[in-house]
Write a protein that holds these residues in place. Structure first.
Motif, PDB file in Angstrom:
ATOM      1  N   GLU A 170       3.451  -7.511  -7.817  1.00 57.00           N
ATOM      2  CA  GLU A 170       3.612  -6.063  -7.854  1.00 57.00           C
ATOM      3  C   GLU A 170       5.079  -5.670  -8.032  1.00 57.00           C
ATOM      4  OE1 GLU A 170       1.935  -4.794  -4.139  1.00 57.00           O
ATOM      5  OE2 GLU A 170       3.683  -5.415  -2.970  1.00 57.00           O
ATOM      6  N   ILE A 171       5.296  -4.653  -8.852  1.00 54.39           N
ATOM      7  CA  ILE A 171       6.652  -4.139  -9.082  1.00 54.39           C
ATOM      8  C   ILE A 171       7.028  -3.148  -7.983  1.00 54.39           C
ATOM      9  CG2 ILE A 171       8.066  -2.749 -10.653  1.00 54.39           C
ATOM     10  CD1 ILE A 171       6.483  -4.006 -12.969  1.00 54.39           C
ATOM     11  N   ILE A 172       6.098  -2.295  -7.608  1.00 53.99           N
ATOM     12  CA  ILE A 172       6.327  -1.340  -6.525  1.00 53.99           C
ATOM     13  C   ILE A 172       5.748  -1.941  -5.241  1.00 53.99           C
ATOM     14  CG2 ILE A 172       5.894   0.993  -5.688  1.00 53.99           C
ATOM     15  CD1 ILE A 172       5.488   1.828  -8.614  1.00 53.99           C
ATOM     16  N   LYS A 173       6.604  -2.332  -4.322  1.00 50.96           N
ATOM     17  CA  LYS A 173       6.165  -2.971  -3.098  1.00 50.96           C
ATOM     18  C   LYS A 173       5.195  -2.075  -2.322  1.00 50.96           C
ATOM     19  CE  LYS A 173       8.433  -6.756  -3.616  1.00 50.96           C
ATOM     20  NZ  LYS A 173       7.677  -8.001  -3.938  1.00 50.96           N
ATOM     21  N   GLY A 174       4.116  -2.660  -1.878  1.00 56.17           N
ATOM     22  CA  GLY A 174       3.121  -1.922  -1.104  1.00 56.17           C
ATOM     23  C   GLY A 174       2.014  -1.313  -1.925  1.00 56.17           C
ATOM     24  N   SER A 175       2.143  -1.353  -3.265  1.00 56.47           N
ATOM     25  CA  SER A 175       1.126  -0.719  -4.105  1.00 56.47           C
ATOM     26  C   SER A 175      -0.217  -1.437  -4.013  1.00 56.47           C
ATOM     27  CB  SER A 175       1.596  -0.652  -5.556  1.00 56.47           C
ATOM     28  OG  SER A 175       1.946  -1.941  -6.045  1.00 56.47           O
ATOM     29  N   THR A 176      -0.196  -2.755  -3.889  1.00 58.73           N
ATOM     30  CA  THR A 176      -1.453  -3.508  -3.764  1.00 58.73           C
ATOM     31  C   THR A 176      -2.141  -3.204  -2.445  1.00 58.73           C
ATOM     32  OG1 THR A 176      -0.559  -5.298  -5.134  1.00 58.73           O
ATOM     33  CG2 THR A 176      -2.505  -5.789  -3.805  1.00 58.73           C
ATOM     34  N   ASP A 177      -1.373  -3.224  -1.360  1.00 63.08           N
ATOM     35  CA  ASP A 177      -1.952  -2.921  -0.051  1.00 63.08           C
ATOM     36  C   ASP A 177      -2.527  -1.511  -0.031  1.00 63.08           C
ATOM     37  OD1 ASP A 177      -1.411  -5.383   1.041  1.00 63.08           O
ATOM     38  OD2 ASP A 177       0.516  -4.792   1.888  1.00 63.08           O
TER      39      ASP A 177
END
Length: 439
Positions: A170-177
């Protein structure tokens, strides 16, 4: 020696005003299972507490040579009772049991002993099992709940599988969570109605949402995680192994819970073949196995058709991968399934594997560490490390073993070497390494 009093019973009247505490294991799956229990009239709380205090509480009540998962589960439950967050006189505890031939079958008696020692002998304990180990009159897992639980498991498997293919990139941290959280909430809401039955619609929407996550295309080392079921999945048990591997620049690869469920059903069929149990018993298990496989294959086909992500291997294929490696009569603990998962990882191009094991867990040492030499003889490129977990093991030592495994993996990738420092040969004739399953 005075006789031990009969344990308290969870009665039907307790359903309305008792809170049932359940130790956590799979964060995504258990949130949906919690919702299903609540929808069916139970007040339930899945415990997500972590920290050394849980280990210390377990050590006060469970011998340190006893199964480490038992120590953690009991420590987490006793710690919750002592926390002041729950009224012990209005609280019950629930644990799951398979009834297999390992120390896990003693969890119930160990927990009740710990409760008596801690002054909570009046707290009722519920055993959720399908082996007729024990029944409580106030808790019934109905066929309808079993169907809902199956859907929760398959949805949970899918979210976990896609999460691990997105989060390391993921490029933007936290986007998957955030996507995982949103879909877990949405599915929990769907269990309030019949919306959860719209699996194809949900699969497409889930896949689209994960594929929309901004990711870089950097190649990362894939690391398969196998082991005793609690140590394999529970962040409390394996010191948040998935996140550690992601932080170290690797992609964790974790098989789903449905494989373990089907493994248990398959073992009942094997018992029939080996010991001649009633044909009706075999027929019921064969039907259940086909039912579970059908729904797993639907999920696999949806992922493969979408084309953005690797699809997992079906259980029907997984169970044949141990042919010539270990017999399916090896059914204690995770048995032949654990060995099969190691072989499946290698077939899928995941040559780096972590075996998470409770120290002194004899069944899993045999089918995991005991099979490593045979697997490496057949697949010299395999880079397998066994990590033992117990109350005295430090996270530093465990992490150092994992870092050494990753270092060997990077060397192998850079120079094309096997884990033994030799040029890695191609897979044996007739065995190909796959990225996706062919259905």
């Amino acid at each position: 020696m005075p006789p031990i009093e009969k344990p308290p019973v969870f009665t039907p009247e307790m359903r309305e005003n008792y809170t049932i505490l359940i130790p956590g294991m799979l964060p995504i799956h258990f949130r949906m299972l919690e919702k299903i229990l609540i929808r069916n009239g139970y007040k339930v709380k899945i415990l997500t507490t972590i920290g050394r205090q849980i280990v210390d509480e377990g050590l006060k009540n469970v011998h340190n040579d006893t199964c480490y998962p038992a120590l953690l589960v009991i420590g987490q439950l006793i710690s919750a009772l002592k926390s002041g967050a729950y009224d012990p006189h209005k609280t019950a505890l629930l644990i799951t049991q398979t009834g297999g031939g390992c120390r896990a079958s003693n969890y119930l008696s160990l927990l009740r002993k710990a409760l008596r020692q801690s002054g909570y002998g009046y707290v009722p304990v519920i055993s959720l099992n399908f082996s007729n180990l024990e029944k409580q009159p106030g808790f019934t897992f109905t066929p309808g709940m079993l169907v809902q639980a199956m859907y929760a498991i398959i949805y949970g498997d899918m979210l976990m599988w896609l999460k691990n293919q997105c989060k390391p990139y993921e490029i933007i941290k936290g986007s998957t969570d955030a996507v995982v959280e949103r879909w877990t909430d949405a599915l929990c809401e769907q269990f309030e109605s019949k919306a959860f039955l719209q699996v194809q619609k949900n699969y497409r929407a889930i896949l689209d949402d994960f594929s929309a996550i901004q990711r870089h295309r950097e190649k990362k080392i894939k690391v398969g995680i196998v082991g005793e079921i609690y140590m394999k999945y529970a962040p409390l048990g394996n010191n948040n192994l998935e996140q550690f591997l992601i932080d170290e620049g690797a992609e964790p690869v974790l098989s789903g819970l449905l494989d373990f469920c089907m493994y248990c059903i398959q073992n009942n069929i094997i018992d029939n073949d080996l010991y001649g149990k009633a044909f009706k018993h075999r027929a019921v298990n064969a039907f259940l196995l086909r039912y579970f496989q059908r729904w797993q294959n639907k999920m696999i086909r949806a992922i493969a058709k979408h084309g953005e992500f690797r699809a997992p291997t079906s259980f029907s294929e997984l169970k044949h991968l141990v042919d010539g490696v270990i017999g399916t009569g090896a059914k204690m603990g995770e048995g032949w399934l654990l060995t099969s998962e190691m072989v499946e990882h290698i077939h899928s191009g995941v040559d780096n594997i972590v075996c998470t094991q409770p120290l002194f867990c004899l069944p899993n040492h045999i089918v995991a560490k005991g099979m490593m030499r045979k697997i490496k003889d057949r697949y010299p490129q395999a880079n397998i490390v066994a990590v033992d977990y117990d109350p005295s093991a430090t996270s530093v030592n465990q992490e150092n073993r994992l870092k050494l495994m990753l270092s060997n993996a990077r060397l192998a990738e850079e120079f094309g070497l096997s884990s033994e420092g030799e040029k890695a040969p191609a897979a044996p004739e007739g065995e190909t390494q796959r990225e996706t399953v062919t259905l």
